[in-house]
Design a protein around this motif. Structure first.
Motif, mmCIF file in Angstrom:
data_model
loop_
_atom_site.group_PDB
_atom_site.id
_atom_site.type_symbol
_atom_site.label_atom_id
_atom_site.label_comp_id
_atom_site.label_asym_id
_atom_site.label_seq_id
_atom_site.Cartn_x
_atom_site.Cartn_y
_atom_site.Cartn_z
ATOM 1 N N TYR A 159 6.814 0.890 -10.803
ATOM 2 C CA TYR A 159 6.284 -0.428 -11.644
ATOM 3 C C TYR A 159 5.447 -1.266 -10.371
ATOM 4 O O TYR A 159 4.230 -1.672 -10.813
ATOM 5 N N LEU A 160 5.922 -1.276 -9.304
ATOM 6 C CA LEU A 160 5.209 -1.981 -8.200
ATOM 7 C C LEU A 160 4.035 -1.252 -7.690
ATOM 8 O O LEU A 160 2.981 -1.867 -7.483
ATOM 9 N N ALA A 161 3.991 0.063 -7.603
ATOM 10 C CA ALA A 161 2.969 0.872 -7.313
ATOM 11 C C ALA A 161 1.782 0.950 -8.262
ATOM 12 O O ALA A 161 0.798 0.670 -7.691
ATOM 13 N N LYS A 162 2.079 0.555 -9.474
ATOM 14 C CA LYS A 162 0.966 0.514 -10.690
ATOM 15 C C LYS A 162 0.281 -0.964 -10.438
ATOM 16 O O LYS A 162 -0.793 -0.961 -10.548
ATOM 17 N N LEU A 163 1.108 -1.817 -10.109
ATOM 18 C CA LEU A 163 0.640 -3.293 -9.951
ATOM 19 C C LEU A 163 -0.323 -3.515 -8.838
ATOM 20 O O LEU A 163 -1.260 -4.085 -8.805
ATOM 21 N N THR A 164 0.320 -2.627 -7.585
ATOM 22 C CA THR A 164 -0.593 -2.727 -6.450
ATOM 23 C C THR A 164 -1.524 -1.677 -5.859
ATOM 24 O O THR A 164 -1.924 -1.710 -4.905
ATOM 25 N N ARG B 120 0.976 -1.167 -0.162
ATOM 26 C CA ARG B 120 -0.074 0.078 -0.177
ATOM 27 C C ARG B 120 0.838 1.099 0.040
ATOM 28 O O ARG B 120 0.407 2.399 -0.371
ATOM 29 N N HIS B 121 1.978 1.113 0.595
ATOM 30 C CA HIS B 121 2.914 2.356 0.546
ATOM 31 C C HIS B 121 4.314 2.036 0.586
ATOM 32 O O HIS B 121 4.867 1.310 1.511
ATOM 33 N N ILE B 122 5.078 2.471 -0.588
ATOM 34 C CA ILE B 122 6.402 2.152 -0.836
ATOM 35 C C ILE B 122 7.213 3.128 -0.425
ATOM 36 O O ILE B 122 6.932 4.347 -0.873
ATOM 37 N N LEU B 123 8.412 2.893 0.299
ATOM 38 C CA LEU B 123 9.246 4.053 0.523
ATOM 39 C C LEU B 123 10.618 3.773 -0.263
ATOM 40 O O LEU B 123 11.102 2.645 -0.204
ATOM 41 N N VAL B 124 11.101 4.825 -0.952
ATOM 42 C CA VAL B 124 12.359 4.587 -1.973
ATOM 43 C C VAL B 124 13.421 5.103 -1.164
ATOM 44 O O VAL B 124 13.300 6.611 -0.735
ATOM 45 N N ALA B 125 14.501 4.626 -0.768
ATOM 46 C CA ALA B 125 15.655 5.092 -0.006
ATOM 47 C C ALA B 125 16.612 5.708 -1.238
ATOM 48 O O ALA B 125 17.191 4.968 -1.944
ATOM 49 N N LEU B 126 16.705 7.111 -1.402
ATOM 50 C CA LEU B 126 17.590 7.494 -2.450
ATOM 51 C C LEU B 126 18.704 7.893 -2.065
ATOM 52 O O LEU B 126 19.143 8.096 -0.675
ATOM 53 N N GLU B 127 19.539 7.832 -2.834
ATOM 54 C CA GLU B 127 20.824 8.529 -2.657
ATOM 55 C C GLU B 127 21.130 9.441 -3.911
ATOM 56 O O GLU B 127 20.276 9.513 -4.582
ATOM 57 N N LEU B 128 21.964 10.449 -3.670
ATOM 58 C CA LEU B 128 22.043 11.554 -4.590
ATOM 59 C C LEU B 128 22.703 11.117 -5.747
ATOM 60 O O LEU B 128 23.744 12.000 -6.223
ATOM 61 N N GLU B 129 22.383 10.240 -6.672
ATOM 62 C CA GLU B 129 22.983 9.777 -7.761
ATOM 63 C C GLU B 129 22.152 9.323 -8.734
ATOM 64 O O GLU B 129 21.006 8.991 -8.191
ATOM 65 N N GLU B 130 22.492 9.380 -9.872
ATOM 66 C CA GLU B 130 21.477 8.976 -11.052
ATOM 67 C C GLU B 130 20.937 7.636 -10.691
ATOM 68 O O GLU B 130 19.843 7.097 -11.296
ATOM 69 N N GLU B 131 21.917 6.764 -10.301
ATOM 70 C CA GLU B 131 21.116 5.458 -9.996
ATOM 71 C C GLU B 131 19.956 5.205 -9.240
ATOM 72 O O GLU B 131 19.347 4.350 -9.378
ATOM 73 N N SER B 132 19.633 6.384 -8.587
ATOM 74 C CA SER B 132 18.341 6.321 -7.761
ATOM 75 C C SER B 132 17.093 5.972 -8.653
ATOM 76 O O SER B 132 16.097 5.646 -8.323
ATOM 77 N N LYS B 133 17.428 6.746 -9.841
ATOM 78 C CA LYS B 133 16.214 6.553 -11.017
ATOM 79 C C LYS B 133 15.784 5.210 -10.956
ATOM 80 O O LYS B 133 14.642 4.897 -11.333
ATOM 81 N N ALA B 134 16.749 4.137 -11.056
ATOM 82 C CA ALA B 134 16.341 2.679 -11.277
ATOM 83 C C ALA B 134 15.408 2.274 -10.056
ATOM 84 O O ALA B 134 14.536 1.585 -10.007
ATOM 85 N N LEU B 135 15.620 2.861 -8.872
ATOM 86 C CA LEU B 135 14.742 2.443 -7.674
ATOM 87 C C LEU B 135 13.632 3.229 -7.766
ATOM 88 O O LEU B 135 12.709 2.580 -7.573
ATOM 89 N N ILE B 136 13.491 4.424 -8.344
ATOM 90 C CA ILE B 136 12.029 4.941 -8.594
ATOM 91 C C ILE B 136 11.424 4.354 -9.504
ATOM 92 O O ILE B 136 10.171 3.919 -9.418
#
Length: 139
Positions: free
Chosen positions: A25-30, A4-20
């Protein structure tokens, strides 16, 4: 599991976009909500509380450049971001209270496959402390 609620732990790097992207993707499914968390651990525990940038955009514990990067991550998401929690210290130590307070049921974090991550893994530290499911995304 129906998150119901997803928390994304970000780093200040472009790679964080993969986490987002994975969170979207998961938020759309659920039909889940997404929030971000960014903890600056480089200065220790300066501010004990997490601040929601969406509620108090002028109050944050670090420089404008970091805030601009975090807001750029928000713009990257095609889904609305519920909260952007920021603070200082150690995310793993703040995780239990944050999860309970904001009804988080999935944490998404990244894991680098490099020399330093073999010696000091922040992901393992989060896994040891997390009261909810964790998705560790290799980056």
């Amino acid at each position: 599991m129906n998150y119901r609620h997803i928390l994304v732990a970000l780093e200040l790097e472009e790679e964080s976009k993969a986490l987002i992207d994975r969170a979207v993707y998961l938020a759309k499914l659920t039909d889940a909500q997404i929030s971000f968390v960014y903890i600056d651990g480089s200065h220790g525990e300066i501010y004990p509380e997490l601040i929601d940038l969406k509620q108090t955009p002028d109050e944050h514990p670090f420089g404008e450049h970091a805030v601009e990067q975090i807001l750029a991550f928000e713009a990257h998401s095609p889904l609305a971001i519920k909260q952007i929690l920021v603070g200082t210290g150690d995310l793993a130590e703040k995780l239990k209270d944050t999860v309970a307070e904001h009804n988080i049921d999935l944490l998404i974090c990244g894991h680098h496959h490099d020399f330093w991550s073999k010696i000091v893994s922040h992901s393992k530290h989060l896994i040891d402390k997390s009261p909810v499911d964790i998705l560790v995304v290799p980056i």
